[in-house]
Design a protein around this motif. Structure first.
Motif, PDB file in Angstrom:
ATOM      1  N   UNK A 169       4.824   7.127  18.669  1.00  0.00           N
ATOM      2  CA  UNK A 169       3.868   7.085  17.555  1.00  0.00           C
ATOM      3  C   UNK A 169       4.546   7.493  16.253  1.00  0.00           C
ATOM      4  N   UNK A 170       5.306   8.574  16.302  1.00  0.00           N
ATOM      5  CA  UNK A 170       5.957   9.071  15.089  1.00  0.00           C
ATOM      6  C   UNK A 170       7.052   8.122  14.613  1.00  0.00           C
ATOM      7  N   UNK A 171       7.721   7.444  15.540  1.00  0.00           N
ATOM      8  CA  UNK A 171       8.760   6.490  15.152  1.00  0.00           C
ATOM      9  C   UNK A 171       8.154   5.339  14.350  1.00  0.00           C
ATOM     10  N   UNK A 172       7.014   4.821  14.827  1.00  0.00           N
ATOM     11  CA  UNK A 172       6.351   3.753  14.090  1.00  0.00           C
ATOM     12  C   UNK A 172       5.830   4.263  12.755  1.00  0.00           C
ATOM     13  N   UNK A 173       5.203   5.431  12.762  1.00  0.00           N
ATOM     14  CA  UNK A 173       4.664   5.994  11.519  1.00  0.00           C
ATOM     15  C   UNK A 173       5.773   6.174  10.488  1.00  0.00           C
ATOM     16  N   UNK A 174       6.911   6.688  10.913  1.00  0.00           N
ATOM     17  CA  UNK A 174       8.033   6.893   9.985  1.00  0.00           C
ATOM     18  C   UNK A 174       8.562   5.560   9.460  1.00  0.00           C
ATOM     19  N   UNK A 175       8.576   4.537  10.310  1.00  0.00           N
ATOM     20  CA  UNK A 175       9.052   3.215   9.883  1.00  0.00           C
ATOM     21  C   UNK A 175       8.115   2.614   8.839  1.00  0.00           C
ATOM     22  N   UNK A 176       6.817   2.779   9.036  1.00  0.00           N
ATOM     23  CA  UNK A 176       5.831   2.268   8.080  1.00  0.00           C
ATOM     24  C   UNK A 176       5.958   3.000   6.751  1.00  0.00           C
ATOM     25  N   UNK A 177       6.101   4.312   6.809  1.00  0.00           N
ATOM     26  CA  UNK A 177       6.259   5.112   5.587  1.00  0.00           C
ATOM     27  C   UNK A 177       7.507   4.685   4.826  1.00  0.00           C
ATOM     28  N   UNK A 178       8.617   4.467   5.552  1.00  0.00           N
ATOM     29  CA  UNK A 178       9.877   4.063   4.921  1.00  0.00           C
ATOM     30  C   UNK A 178       9.744   2.695   4.253  1.00  0.00           C
ATOM     31  N   UNK A 179       9.062   1.768   4.920  1.00  0.00           N
ATOM     32  CA  UNK A 179       8.884   0.422   4.359  1.00  0.00           C
ATOM     33  C   UNK A 179       8.061   0.466   3.072  1.00  0.00           C
ATOM     34  N   UNK A 180       6.977   1.239   3.108  1.00  0.00           N
ATOM     35  CA  UNK A 180       6.096   1.331   1.944  1.00  0.00           C
ATOM     36  C   UNK A 180       6.796   2.030   0.787  1.00  0.00           C
ATOM     37  N   UNK A 181       7.573   3.051   1.108  1.00  0.00           N
ATOM     38  CA  UNK A 181       8.334   3.766   0.085  1.00  0.00           C
ATOM     39  C   UNK A 181       9.339   2.834  -0.578  1.00  0.00           C
ATOM     40  N   UNK A 182      10.016   2.040   0.226  1.00  0.00           N
ATOM     41  CA  UNK A 182      11.037   1.139  -0.309  1.00  0.00           C
ATOM     42  C   UNK A 182      10.434   0.037  -1.176  1.00  0.00           C
ATOM     43  N   UNK A 183       9.307  -0.520  -0.747  1.00  0.00           N
ATOM     44  CA  UNK A 183       8.709  -1.653  -1.469  1.00  0.00           C
ATOM     45  C   UNK A 183       7.931  -1.216  -2.703  1.00  0.00           C
ATOM     46  N   UNK A 184       7.154  -0.154  -2.581  1.00  0.00           N
ATOM     47  CA  UNK A 184       6.250   0.235  -3.666  1.00  0.00           C
ATOM     48  C   UNK A 184       6.628   1.555  -4.354  1.00  0.00           C
TER      49      UNK A 184
END
Length: 203
Positions: A176-191
């Protein structure tokens, strides 16, 4: 939270009941004292509500506001039915697929940041706040990053609502945390906006 009068708890440290007023609970958007370290030693046993004697419909939520039936005659039962219908259409049934509801908070950013993002992404979904800031739709941002309906191992973001993290079976906290961290990283990078998890993590 506007209708809460007080919260009854059991102090796990002292082994005795404690009553918190609504003010002491420090309620705010998807947050309260009980989600902070100072309030995590209390078990909530009951909530007391203070309701107005004269009922007034609250249908400011966009899907309710745009419902033609409620526009004509917004009774308590019709509002209840509409809310259930909307949630069932957007959110997965936890009895069928494991989930914790919305997994990330909608981030709140200054007006200047919202203006910059709106220029870069005209379809940006945002909501003005009373203090001049803007609340951004985390689900929209996650979807733009390609995570809607996408999985990472046994967990993924729901196919109908990108804000909801689901367990397809056998997932661990690490998954769960691996996916959550990946989503956070993607959003941080894009926006250049940092998403915050809503569920509280207990060791």
């Amino acid at each position: 939270m506007d209708r809460i009068d007080s919260v009854h708890t059991w102090d796990l440290t002292q082994g005795q009941p404690r009553l918190f007023s609504a003010l002491e609970c420090a309620f705010s958007y998807r947050d309260s004292l009980f989600k902070k370290p100072a309030g995590q030693g209390y078990l909530i046993t009951a909530v007391r509500f203070r309701l107005p004697k004269q009922w007034v419909p609250v249908i400011s939520y966009p899907d309710l506001k745009n419902d033609p039936e409620l526009a004509r005659n917004a009774t308590p039962q019709k509002i209840f039915d509409a809310v259930c219908r909307i949630r069932q259409a957007k959110l997965p049934d936890p009895a069928k697929i494991g989930n914790a509801g919305s997994f990330f908070k909608n981030p709140i950013v200054p007006a200047a940041k919202q203006s910059q993002l709106k220029t870069d992404y005209p379809a940006l979904v945002s909501y003005p706040q009373a203090d001049g800031s803007y609340k951004l739709a985390a689900g929209w941002m996650i979807e733009q990053c390609g995570w809607k309906g996408r999985s990472l191992g046994p967990v993924g973001m729901h196919q109908r609502q990108a804000l909801v993290l689901v367990n397809h079976g056998g997932a661990t906290a690490t998954d769960v945390l691996a996916l959550a961290d990946a989503v956070v990283a993607s959003t941080q990078q894009k926006f250049d906006v940092t998403l915050e998890r809503e569920p509280v993590l207990f060791d």
